[in-house]
Enzyme design. Structure first.
Site, PDB file in Angstrom:
ATOM      1  N   GLU A  79       3.615  -6.082  -9.180  1.00 27.51           N
ATOM      2  CA  GLU A  79       4.658  -4.887  -8.949  1.00 27.51           C
ATOM      3  C   GLU A  79       5.754  -4.974  -7.853  1.00 27.51           C
ATOM      4  O   GLU A  79       4.983  -3.644  -7.710  1.00 27.51           O
ATOM      5  CB  GLU A  79       3.156  -3.615  -9.109  1.00 27.51           C
ATOM      6  CG  GLU A  79       2.588  -3.589  -9.741  1.00 27.51           C
ATOM      7  CD  GLU A  79       1.472  -2.297  -9.952  1.00 27.51           C
ATOM      8  OE1 GLU A  79       1.822  -2.205 -11.001  1.00 27.51           O
ATOM      9  OE2 GLU A  79       0.601  -2.310  -8.752  1.00 27.51           O
ATOM     10  N   HIS A  98       1.392   0.182  -1.658  1.00 27.97           N
ATOM     11  CA  HIS A  98       0.890   0.248  -2.793  1.00 27.97           C
ATOM     12  C   HIS A  98      -0.833  -0.519  -2.398  1.00 27.97           C
ATOM     13  O   HIS A  98      -0.369  -1.212  -2.634  1.00 27.97           O
ATOM     14  CB  HIS A  98       1.482  -0.623  -3.761  1.00 27.97           C
ATOM     15  CG  HIS A  98       0.899  -0.507  -5.331  1.00 27.97           C
ATOM     16  ND1 HIS A  98       0.264   1.151  -5.886  1.00 27.97           N
ATOM     17  CD2 HIS A  98       0.257  -1.096  -6.239  1.00 27.97           C
ATOM     18  CE1 HIS A  98      -0.544   0.958  -6.474  1.00 27.97           C
ATOM     19  NE2 HIS A  98       0.162  -0.507  -7.353  1.00 27.97           N
ATOM     20  N   HIS A 100      -4.726   0.746  -3.785  1.00 24.14           N
ATOM     21  CA  HIS A 100      -5.694   1.985  -4.657  1.00 24.14           C
ATOM     22  C   HIS A 100      -7.321   2.422  -4.363  1.00 24.14           C
ATOM     23  O   HIS A 100      -8.120   1.746  -5.008  1.00 24.14           O
ATOM     24  CB  HIS A 100      -6.776   0.442  -6.006  1.00 24.14           C
ATOM     25  CG  HIS A 100      -5.088   0.053  -6.599  1.00 24.14           C
ATOM     26  ND1 HIS A 100      -4.983  -1.326  -7.233  1.00 24.14           N
ATOM     27  CD2 HIS A 100      -3.820  -0.128  -6.965  1.00 24.14           C
ATOM     28  CE1 HIS A 100      -4.582  -2.404  -8.359  1.00 24.14           C
ATOM     29  NE2 HIS A 100      -3.471  -1.051  -7.800  1.00 24.14           N
ATOM     30  N   HIS A 166      -4.646   3.999 -11.403  1.00 22.07           N
ATOM     31  CA  HIS A 166      -4.160   3.647 -11.586  1.00 22.07           C
ATOM     32  C   HIS A 166      -4.110   3.252  -9.128  1.00 22.07           C
ATOM     33  O   HIS A 166      -5.095   2.380  -9.176  1.00 22.07           O
ATOM     34  CB  HIS A 166      -2.417   3.350 -11.630  1.00 22.07           C
ATOM     35  CG  HIS A 166      -1.870   2.234 -11.106  1.00 22.07           C
ATOM     36  ND1 HIS A 166      -0.412   1.171 -11.650  1.00 22.07           N
ATOM     37  CD2 HIS A 166      -2.380   1.187 -10.160  1.00 22.07           C
ATOM     38  CE1 HIS A 166      -0.504   1.068 -10.759  1.00 22.07           C
ATOM     39  NE2 HIS A 166      -1.460  -0.089  -9.872  1.00 22.07           N
TER      40      HIS A 166
END
Length: 244
Positions: A79, A98, A100, A166
Protein backbone atom coordinates in the site's frame (compact mmCIF):
# COMPACT_ATOMS: atom_id res chain seq x y z
CA UNK A 1 17.28 15.53 11.59
CA UNK A 2 19.89 13.38 9.87
CA UNK A 3 18.89 10.37 7.77
CA UNK A 4 20.02 7.87 10.46
CA UNK A 5 18.05 9.80 13.09
CA UNK A 6 14.96 9.81 10.89
CA UNK A 7 15.30 6.06 10.26
CA UNK A 8 15.49 5.52 14.00
CA UNK A 9 12.42 7.72 14.55
CA UNK A 10 10.40 5.78 11.97
CA UNK A 11 11.50 2.43 13.42
CA UNK A 12 10.58 3.66 16.91
CA UNK A 13 7.21 4.86 15.61
CA UNK A 14 6.45 1.37 14.32
CA UNK A 15 7.34 -0.14 17.70
CA UNK A 16 5.18 2.41 19.55
CA UNK A 17 2.16 1.71 17.34
CA UNK A 18 2.52 -2.03 17.88
CA UNK A 19 3.16 -1.74 21.61
CA UNK A 20 0.04 0.41 21.94
CA UNK A 21 -2.08 -2.17 20.14
CA UNK A 22 -2.63 -0.20 16.94
CA UNK A 23 -0.61 -2.60 14.77
CA UNK A 24 -1.06 -6.22 15.76
CA UNK A 25 1.46 -8.06 13.59
CA UNK A 26 3.26 -7.44 10.29
CA UNK A 27 0.70 -5.02 8.84
CA UNK A 28 1.19 -1.25 8.85
CA UNK A 29 3.88 1.19 7.86
CA UNK A 30 5.27 4.67 8.56
CA UNK A 31 6.96 7.03 6.11
CA UNK A 32 8.67 10.42 6.17
CA UNK A 33 9.51 12.78 3.36
CA UNK A 34 13.22 13.36 2.69
CA UNK A 35 12.83 15.14 -0.64
CA UNK A 36 10.11 16.27 -3.01
CA UNK A 37 9.75 12.79 -4.48
CA UNK A 38 11.76 10.71 -2.00
CA UNK A 39 10.78 9.08 1.28
CA UNK A 40 12.05 6.84 4.00
CA UNK A 41 9.49 4.10 4.59
CA UNK A 42 9.19 0.99 6.72
CA UNK A 43 9.66 -1.95 4.34
CA UNK A 44 9.34 -5.70 4.77
CA UNK A 45 12.67 -7.44 5.16
CA UNK A 46 13.97 -10.96 4.55
CA UNK A 47 13.61 -11.81 8.25
CA UNK A 48 10.32 -10.00 8.87
CA UNK A 49 9.12 -10.20 12.50
CA UNK A 50 6.43 -7.52 12.58
CA UNK A 51 6.15 -3.87 13.54
CA UNK A 52 6.89 -4.44 17.22
CA UNK A 53 10.40 -5.56 16.30
CA UNK A 54 11.12 -3.05 13.53
CA UNK A 55 14.82 -2.28 13.07
CA UNK A 56 16.53 0.76 11.57
CA UNK A 57 17.55 -1.40 8.61
CA UNK A 58 13.88 -2.03 7.79
CA UNK A 59 13.49 1.67 6.92
CA UNK A 60 14.56 2.17 3.30
CA UNK A 61 14.78 5.17 1.00
CA UNK A 62 12.68 4.99 -2.17
CA UNK A 63 10.97 7.34 -4.57
CA UNK A 64 7.20 7.77 -4.62
CA UNK A 65 6.92 4.98 -7.20
CA UNK A 66 8.66 2.55 -4.86
CA UNK A 67 12.01 2.44 -6.60
CA UNK A 68 15.37 2.83 -4.90
CA UNK A 69 18.91 1.50 -4.74
CA UNK A 70 18.55 0.79 -1.01
CA UNK A 71 15.87 -1.87 -1.33
CA UNK A 72 18.17 -4.89 -1.77
CA UNK A 73 16.16 -7.82 -0.33
CA UNK A 74 13.50 -5.56 1.26
CA UNK A 75 10.15 -4.89 -0.41
CA UNK A 76 8.12 -1.71 -0.23
CA UNK A 77 4.62 -1.89 1.31
CA UNK A 78 1.89 -3.13 -1.00
CA UNK A 79 0.00 0.00 0.00
CA UNK A 80 2.80 2.42 -0.78
CA UNK A 81 0.26 4.46 -2.84
CA UNK A 82 -1.29 5.56 0.48
CA UNK A 83 1.94 7.37 1.30
CA UNK A 84 2.87 8.38 -2.24
CA UNK A 85 -0.45 9.94 -3.22
CA UNK A 86 -0.90 11.82 0.05
CA UNK A 87 2.62 13.24 -0.20
CA UNK A 88 2.13 14.14 -3.87
CA UNK A 89 -1.17 15.90 -3.20
CA UNK A 90 -0.26 17.62 0.08
CA UNK A 91 3.17 19.33 0.02
CA UNK A 92 2.84 20.43 3.66
CA UNK A 93 2.62 16.81 4.84
CA UNK A 94 5.95 15.31 5.88
CA UNK A 95 4.98 11.97 7.45
CA UNK A 96 2.28 9.35 6.98
CA UNK A 97 1.17 6.53 9.31
CA UNK A 98 -1.00 3.63 8.20
CA UNK A 99 -2.04 0.97 10.70
CA UNK A 100 -4.96 -1.27 11.69
CA UNK A 101 -6.30 -0.43 15.17
CA UNK A 102 -8.87 -3.10 16.13
CA UNK A 103 -11.12 -0.59 17.94
CA UNK A 104 -11.34 1.64 14.85
CA UNK A 105 -12.23 -1.40 12.75
CA UNK A 106 -14.94 -2.42 15.22
CA UNK A 107 -16.37 1.10 15.44
CA UNK A 108 -16.51 1.53 11.68
CA UNK A 109 -18.13 -1.85 11.07
CA UNK A 110 -20.70 -1.26 13.83
CA UNK A 111 -21.52 2.23 12.59
CA UNK A 112 -20.31 3.84 15.82
CA UNK A 113 -19.58 7.54 15.32
CA UNK A 114 -16.40 8.94 16.82
CA UNK A 115 -18.13 11.84 18.57
CA UNK A 116 -16.80 14.68 20.79
CA UNK A 117 -18.24 13.31 24.04
CA UNK A 118 -15.27 13.99 26.33
CA UNK A 119 -13.19 17.10 26.82
CA UNK A 120 -10.23 17.61 29.15
CA UNK A 121 -9.64 13.84 29.33
CA UNK A 122 -7.80 14.22 26.01
CA UNK A 123 -8.10 17.64 24.39
CA UNK A 124 -6.42 16.82 21.04
CA UNK A 125 -8.66 13.77 20.60
CA UNK A 126 -11.72 15.84 21.51
CA UNK A 127 -10.80 18.47 18.93
CA UNK A 128 -10.19 15.75 16.35
CA UNK A 129 -13.76 14.54 16.88
CA UNK A 130 -15.09 18.11 16.80
CA UNK A 131 -13.41 18.72 13.44
CA UNK A 132 -14.96 15.57 12.02
CA UNK A 133 -13.19 12.40 10.92
CA UNK A 134 -13.48 11.54 7.23
CA UNK A 135 -14.05 7.95 6.12
CA UNK A 136 -12.78 6.20 3.01
CA UNK A 137 -15.62 3.72 2.44
CA UNK A 138 -13.93 1.02 0.36
CA UNK A 139 -12.75 -2.11 2.21
CA UNK A 140 -9.77 -2.74 -0.04
CA UNK A 141 -5.99 -2.73 -0.27
CA UNK A 142 -4.95 0.69 -1.54
CA UNK A 143 -2.37 -0.80 -3.88
CA UNK A 144 -2.65 1.34 -7.00
CA UNK A 145 -2.13 5.08 -7.50
CA UNK A 146 -5.73 5.67 -8.57
CA UNK A 147 -6.93 4.08 -5.32
CA UNK A 148 -4.49 6.26 -3.40
CA UNK A 149 -6.00 9.29 -5.10
CA UNK A 150 -9.48 8.12 -4.07
CA UNK A 151 -8.27 8.00 -0.48
CA UNK A 152 -6.74 11.47 -0.80
CA UNK A 153 -10.05 12.82 -2.08
CA UNK A 154 -11.97 11.24 0.81
CA UNK A 155 -9.45 12.54 3.36
CA UNK A 156 -9.40 16.09 2.04
CA UNK A 157 -7.29 18.38 4.22
CA UNK A 158 -7.94 16.43 7.43
CA UNK A 159 -4.99 15.10 9.46
CA UNK A 160 -6.66 11.69 9.89
CA UNK A 161 -8.90 9.32 7.96
CA UNK A 162 -10.68 6.07 8.79
CA UNK A 163 -10.48 3.36 6.14
CA UNK A 164 -13.70 1.40 6.58
CA UNK A 165 -13.14 -2.33 7.18
CA UNK A 166 -9.41 -1.71 7.06
CA UNK A 167 -7.60 0.78 9.31
CA UNK A 168 -6.52 4.39 9.54
CA UNK A 169 -4.23 6.96 7.98
CA UNK A 170 -2.75 9.90 9.88
CA UNK A 171 -0.30 12.59 8.79
CA UNK A 172 2.14 14.99 10.37
CA UNK A 173 4.05 18.09 9.33
CA UNK A 174 7.19 19.92 10.35
CA UNK A 175 10.34 18.86 12.20
CA UNK A 176 8.43 16.40 14.39
CA UNK A 177 6.08 15.12 11.70
CA UNK A 178 6.50 11.43 12.55
CA UNK A 179 5.82 12.03 16.23
CA UNK A 180 2.74 14.10 15.37
CA UNK A 181 1.35 11.46 13.01
CA UNK A 182 1.88 8.72 15.61
CA UNK A 183 0.15 10.71 18.37
CA UNK A 184 -2.77 11.40 16.04
CA UNK A 185 -3.05 7.66 15.44
CA UNK A 186 -3.03 7.03 19.19
CA UNK A 187 -5.76 9.65 19.70
CA UNK A 188 -7.88 8.21 16.92
CA UNK A 189 -7.55 4.79 18.51
CA UNK A 190 -8.67 6.25 21.84
CA UNK A 191 -11.74 7.86 20.29
CA UNK A 192 -12.69 4.51 18.80
CA UNK A 193 -12.21 2.61 22.08
CA UNK A 194 -14.40 5.10 23.93
CA UNK A 195 -17.03 4.98 21.18
CA UNK A 196 -17.15 1.19 21.11
CA UNK A 197 -17.34 0.96 24.91
CA UNK A 198 -20.14 3.51 25.23
CA UNK A 199 -22.08 1.65 22.52
CA UNK A 200 -21.56 -1.61 24.40
CA UNK A 201 -22.87 -0.01 27.58
CA UNK A 202 -25.88 1.38 25.76
CA UNK A 203 -25.12 5.00 26.56
CA UNK A 204 -25.62 8.04 24.35
CA UNK A 205 -23.68 10.88 26.01
CA UNK A 206 -24.23 14.40 24.78
CA UNK A 207 -21.67 16.14 22.60
CA UNK A 208 -19.50 18.83 24.15
CA UNK A 209 -21.28 22.14 24.64
CA UNK A 210 -19.94 25.33 23.05
CA UNK A 211 -19.18 26.65 26.55
CA UNK A 212 -17.04 23.62 27.37
CA UNK A 213 -15.32 23.69 23.98
CA UNK A 214 -14.26 27.28 24.68
CA UNK A 215 -12.51 26.08 27.85
CA UNK A 216 -10.34 23.52 26.05
CA UNK A 217 -7.04 25.24 25.18
CA UNK A 218 -4.46 24.09 22.66
CA UNK A 219 -1.61 23.10 24.96
CA UNK A 220 0.91 23.14 22.11
CA UNK A 221 2.83 20.54 20.14
CA UNK A 222 5.54 20.14 22.79
CA UNK A 223 2.91 19.02 25.30
CA UNK A 224 0.47 17.26 23.01
CA UNK A 225 2.94 15.42 20.77
CA UNK A 226 6.50 15.37 22.09
CA UNK A 227 5.73 14.63 25.73
CA UNK A 228 3.43 11.80 24.74
CA UNK A 229 6.02 10.49 22.28
CA UNK A 230 8.66 10.45 25.02
CA UNK A 231 6.21 8.64 27.30
CA UNK A 232 5.73 5.91 24.73
CA UNK A 233 9.47 5.64 24.12
CA UNK A 234 9.89 5.19 27.88
CA UNK A 235 7.26 2.43 27.80
CA UNK A 236 9.30 0.67 25.13
CA UNK A 237 12.35 0.99 27.38
CA UNK A 238 10.45 -0.41 30.34
CA UNK A 239 9.42 -3.49 28.35
CA UNK A 240 12.86 -3.99 26.79
CA UNK A 241 11.68 -2.96 23.31
CA UNK A 242 13.57 0.30 22.88
CA UNK A 243 16.06 0.26 20.03
CA UNK A 244 19.69 0.16 21.18
Amino acid sequence: MTAPQLRRTIATACRILANAGLAEDILGHVSARVGTDTILVRCRGPREQGLLLTLDEDVRQVDLDGRGDELESWSVPTELPIHAEILRARPAVDAVVHCHPPAVLAAALAGVELRPVFGAYNIPAARMALDGIPVYPRKILVRRPELGRELVAAMGVAPVCVLSGHGIVTVGSGPHAVEQAVVRALNLGLLARVGVEQARLGGRPADLTPEDIAELPDLGAAFNDLNLWRHHVARLRLTGLELD
